[in-house]
Design a protein around this motif. Structure first.
Motif, PDB file in Angstrom:
ATOM      1  N   CYS A  53       0.784  -0.967   0.069  1.00 41.94           N
ATOM      2  CA  CYS A  53      -0.241  -0.013  -0.252  1.00 41.94           C
ATOM      3  C   CYS A  53       0.983   1.294  -0.098  1.00 41.94           C
ATOM      4  O   CYS A  53       1.674   1.583   0.754  1.00 41.94           O
ATOM      5  CB  CYS A  53      -1.026   0.120   1.526  1.00 41.94           C
ATOM      6  SG  CYS A  53      -2.060   1.765   1.613  1.00 41.94           S
ATOM      7  N   PHE A  55      -0.066   4.201  -0.423  1.00 45.68           N
ATOM      8  CA  PHE A  55      -0.331   5.533   1.173  1.00 45.68           C
ATOM      9  C   PHE A  55       0.565   4.968   3.221  1.00 45.68           C
ATOM     10  O   PHE A  55       0.841   5.880   3.794  1.00 45.68           O
ATOM     11  CB  PHE A  55      -2.039   5.212   1.792  1.00 45.68           C
ATOM     12  CG  PHE A  55      -2.874   5.689   0.330  1.00 45.68           C
ATOM     13  CD1 PHE A  55      -2.618   6.888   1.108  1.00 45.68           C
ATOM     14  CD2 PHE A  55      -3.495   4.763  -0.228  1.00 45.68           C
ATOM     15  CE1 PHE A  55      -3.906   7.714  -0.759  1.00 45.68           C
ATOM     16  CE2 PHE A  55      -4.098   5.386  -1.258  1.00 45.68           C
ATOM     17  CZ  PHE A  55      -4.311   6.611  -1.510  1.00 45.68           C
ATOM     18  N   GLY A  56       0.377   3.646   3.089  1.00 40.95           N
ATOM     19  CA  GLY A  56       0.880   3.344   4.142  1.00 40.95           C
ATOM     20  C   GLY A  56       3.140   3.048   4.322  1.00 40.95           C
ATOM     21  O   GLY A  56       3.206   3.484   4.723  1.00 40.95           O
ATOM     22  N   CYS A  61      -1.334   7.224   5.975  1.00 38.82           N
ATOM     23  CA  CYS A  61      -2.896   7.219   6.558  1.00 38.82           C
ATOM     24  C   CYS A  61      -2.685   6.883   7.963  1.00 38.82           C
ATOM     25  O   CYS A  61      -1.610   6.769   8.396  1.00 38.82           O
ATOM     26  CB  CYS A  61      -2.905   5.190   6.019  1.00 38.82           C
ATOM     27  SG  CYS A  61      -1.692   3.509   6.602  1.00 38.82           S
ATOM     28  N   ARG A  63      -5.222   5.625  11.240  1.00 35.63           N
ATOM     29  CA  ARG A  63      -5.870   5.221  11.915  1.00 35.63           C
ATOM     30  C   ARG A  63      -5.964   5.215  13.297  1.00 35.63           C
ATOM     31  O   ARG A  63      -6.758   4.148  13.991  1.00 35.63           O
ATOM     32  CB  ARG A  63      -6.093   2.686  11.911  1.00 35.63           C
ATOM     33  CG  ARG A  63      -5.537   2.490  10.339  1.00 35.63           C
ATOM     34  CD  ARG A  63      -5.093   1.589  10.230  1.00 35.63           C
ATOM     35  NE  ARG A  63      -4.520   1.080  11.204  1.00 35.63           N
ATOM     36  CZ  ARG A  63      -4.815  -0.439  12.841  1.00 35.63           C
ATOM     37  NH1 ARG A  63      -5.807  -0.055  11.765  1.00 35.63           N
ATOM     38  NH2 ARG A  63      -3.873  -0.799  12.879  1.00 35.63           N
ATOM     39  N   ARG A  71      -6.862   8.027   4.790  1.00 33.20           N
ATOM     40  CA  ARG A  71      -5.437   9.099   3.660  1.00 33.20           C
ATOM     41  C   ARG A  71      -5.203  10.306   2.811  1.00 33.20           C
ATOM     42  O   ARG A  71      -6.586   9.973   2.567  1.00 33.20           O
ATOM     43  CB  ARG A  71      -6.064   7.428   2.476  1.00 33.20           C
ATOM     44  CG  ARG A  71      -5.523   6.075   3.313  1.00 33.20           C
ATOM     45  CD  ARG A  71      -5.876   5.162   2.042  1.00 33.20           C
ATOM     46  NE  ARG A  71      -7.905   5.785   2.327  1.00 33.20           N
ATOM     47  CZ  ARG A  71      -7.863   5.426   0.068  1.00 33.20           C
ATOM     48  NH1 ARG A  71      -7.576   4.189  -0.114  1.00 33.20           N
ATOM     49  NH2 ARG A  71      -9.677   5.528   0.077  1.00 33.20           N
TER      50      ARG A  71
END
Ligand code: SF4
Ligand code: SF4
Length: 652
Positions: A53, A55-56, A61, A63, A71
């Protein structure tokens, strides 16, 4: 259509997981054996995650609350620029980084705390399983902490050290943590005081970091990064305390000879691997292996062969010469040899896959720490009070498993590589004293000044499957050595260096070490009774990065210069863990240039990336450098060393 796509994807995964790049033949054969017999390999699992990913990877990102996950679109393709709560990319990146650093620092602090508790119980006479093995080190730690040693019993001094160590964790006064104040280089400590980031205890910065990064709190990236530097300093406390008190209890390492790689698993022995980080367990396993050697012979084996995995491997290599068999990523391959009878783990870097792989062989995986359990493993709870009973049981499990081994499934690759390790600061000073008994640091400093040693690089951290196939660490180290940079290794990078022959003094001529550095290593090796010091100097496990901190303090204070002025760099060339992030953050706080690959997850926050890679130079003197080409990374690290040499007025 969908079936075709799935088929294509499956084929791509197969292809990628079977491309072995520059890995050696023995490793490739073991990977193929694992794929056939256990239906998995790390490369297969990695390929199934790809593409990972974006974004990661960029850190954008979040959470932290249930309005998310959010994101941020950092590619300017019309996506969101803010989280639901309004958090920007920089806020999110900074918060994520601080939480990663908390993960690493907490690991090292809890490790240190468990060692300090053993020291306290030994000093109070409540624990018979352990004793103080190095009273000289104990007295030196006491003096460093400002604890009176005159006319006092060893146990009394030990108790005061243990209590002062534990008190630092939870004390409520506003004075700086004693370990941090006494063990940090004075120039760094002064800068931290001016920035207001000196921890007064250990629990509060951790609680505060989790609090301030939760939803609706600190949104200022600069403020969060200051907290991150403070967390790096907390990590340095954990590292230093764990190393120093382990030396007191288990002995300070000295130069020692051994062997490395998976070939140290012996077909005709009962093989038991010690994996993890805490020497409290492995020390007892070694003791009981010796006591039960006869039992192994009674069942037809030549004896019990203990081998080291990951940082426990470094701990038992440094103190006992136990072979350095497998790094974190090779732990599963040790099982795949089919000749490993038991693997006992304490904490950190114990991959859950080990249980699945072990279930395909006769190998028993044993977990021992109440907060580290793996489904499928045998769990035998370790505590210092039960240390002998648990260690004995572990050896007995290995003996029982040996009798179920299937010789037809055994494959042990390669031949063992020779290593010399055990270079604690005390061991290094011992060698340097043979050259200059009055002023042992002088020969080191003179050789740096005259350019024989162009600079020093600490290469630390983990083996990452993303970088392993192209031998990032080996190529980086080779390039640095060629350019007369003295390379210190710790952690799983030490395994990699050992397996590549970089810890074998006899290979100094074939590895291509620069002439200046080679002359110094040979001269110091001669003083130590060796043909040469090894091309790379093994200073221990990941917590033993603190030994490098102790050396930096000694040199910077002797020369009355900032740590950031010294021609010293650090690199985690195959970064995996949060612990590597927190160690790197400590190094940044000390004022060191820190190289990493894969990229630290900060590139999605332009302000955060700019602060860490550029502005920090004017704050602590440290600097983050990201590069995933090993030769380019070496070139740039050498350029940074050159800058420092020019700054000190040395020949560049
Ligand atoms: S949580 Fe982050 S890293 Fe994980 S999938 Fe979502 S965006 Fe990607
Ligand atoms: S804290 Fe903000 S950015 Fe994070 S998940 Fe919640 S709303 Fe999204």
């Amino acid at each position: 259509m969908v079936t075709d796509l799935l088929k294509e994807k499956k084929e791509a995964i197969e292809k990628s997981s079977q491309e072995y790049g520059m890995l050696d033949e023995g490793t490739v054969r073991l990977l193929k054996k694992e794929e056939k017999e256990a239906r998995t390999t790390v490369y297969h699992r990695l390929a199934r995650q790809e593409p990972q990913c974006g974004f990661g990877e960029l850190g954008v990102c979040c959470r932290m609350c249930y309005m998310g996950p959010c994101r941020i679109d950092v590619f300017n393709s019309g996506g969101p620029q803010l989280g639901v709560c309004g958090a920007t990319a920089d806020t999110i990146v900074a918060r994520n980084l601080l939480r990663e650093t908390v993960g690493g620092a907490s690991s090292h602090v809890e490790h240190a705390m468990e060692i300090a508790e053993i020291l306290r119980d030994v000093a109070e006479g409540k624990l018979e399983a352990y004793k103080i093995r190095d009273t000289e080190k104990l007295l030196s730690v006491a003096r460093n902490l400002g604890i009176n040693t005159e006319n006092r019993e060893i146990s009394e001094i030990a108790l005061e050290i243990a209590e002062a160590s534990l008190e630092d964790l939870y004390k409520l006064d506003r004075k700086p943590s004693r370990w941090i104040e006494k063990y940090s280089p004075s120039s760094s400590f002064k800068k931290w005081s001016a920035l207001g980031i000196v921890p007064t205890n250990i629990w509060q910065p951790i609680v505060n970091a989790m609090h301030r990064t939760s939803m609706g709190n600190d949104a200022d990236p600069v403020n969060i990064l200051l907290a991150d530097l403070r967390m790096g300093i907390v990590d340095g406390y954990g590292l230093t305390m764990a190393t120093e008190l382990s030396d007191v209890l288990f002995g300070t390492p000295n130069i020692i000879h051994s062997y490395a790689n998976l070939a140290t698993i012996k077909e005709d022995y009962v093989n038991i691997a010690v994996h993890g980080h805490n020497p409290a367990l492995s020390e007892k396993v070694l003791e009981w292996a010796e006591k039960l050697q006869e039992r192994a012979r009674a069942i037809g084996a030549k004896g019990i062969n203990i081998i080291g995995v990951c940082c426990t491997g470094n701990e038992v290599l440094m103190r006992h010469g136990i072979p350095l068999a497998a790094n974190e990523m090779q732990a599963e391959l040790a099982i795949v040899t089919g000749a490993l009878d038991a693997m006992v783990a304490d904490f950190q870097c114990i991959w859950p896959i080990l249980a699945q792989v072990a279930s395909c062989y006769h190998t028993k995986l044993i977990t021992t720490v109440p907060y580290v359990k793996i489904p499928g493993a045998i769990h035998i709870e370790f505590s210092p009070e039960k240390a002998d009973e648990v260690a004995r049981r572990i050896i007995e499990i290995g003996l029982e498993a040996y009798q179920q081994r299937n010789p037809a499934r055994v494959f042990i690759p390669n031949h063992p590589e020779e290593v010399y390790a055990g270079f604690s600061v005390e061991a290094l000073l011992g060698i340097l004293k043979k050259v200059d008994p009055e002023d042992p640091l002088k020969p080191l400093i003179e050789n740096i000044a005259n350019g024989n040693i162009y600079g020093i690089a600490a290469i630390v951290g983990c083996p990452n499957p993303k970088t392993r196939k192209y031998l990032f660490s080996e190529r980086l180290i080779k390039e640095l050595l060629k350019n007369n940079v003295l390379v210190i290794v710790t952690g799983c990078i030490a395994h990699i260096a050992a397996q590549a022959g970089f810890m074998n003094p006899r290979k100094i001529d074939e590895i291509g070490v620069g002439e200046g550095l080679k002359s110094v290593l040979k001269a110091l090796g001669g003083a130590a009774g060796l043909p040469s010091l090894p091309p790379t100097i093994h200073m221990g496990s990941c917590v033993d990065n603190s030994r490098i901190g102790v050396l930096l303090k000694a040199v910077s204070e002797k020369l009355h210069v900032d740590v950031s002025s010294l021609p010293v760099v650090a690199s985690a060339p195959e970064l995996i863990t949060e612990k590597a992030v927190s160690i790197g953050t400590w190094a940044l706080a000390l004022g060191v240039t820190v190289h990493v690959c894969p990229p630290l997850r900060v590139l999605g926050g332009p302000q955060v990336a700019d602060i860490l890679t550029r502005q920090l130079r004017n704050i602590t003197g440290g600097e983050l450098y990201i590069e995933c080409d090993p030769e380019k990374a070496a070139k740039e690290l050498i350029r940074k060393i050159r800058e420092k040499r020019i700054g000190l007025g040395l020949r560049a």
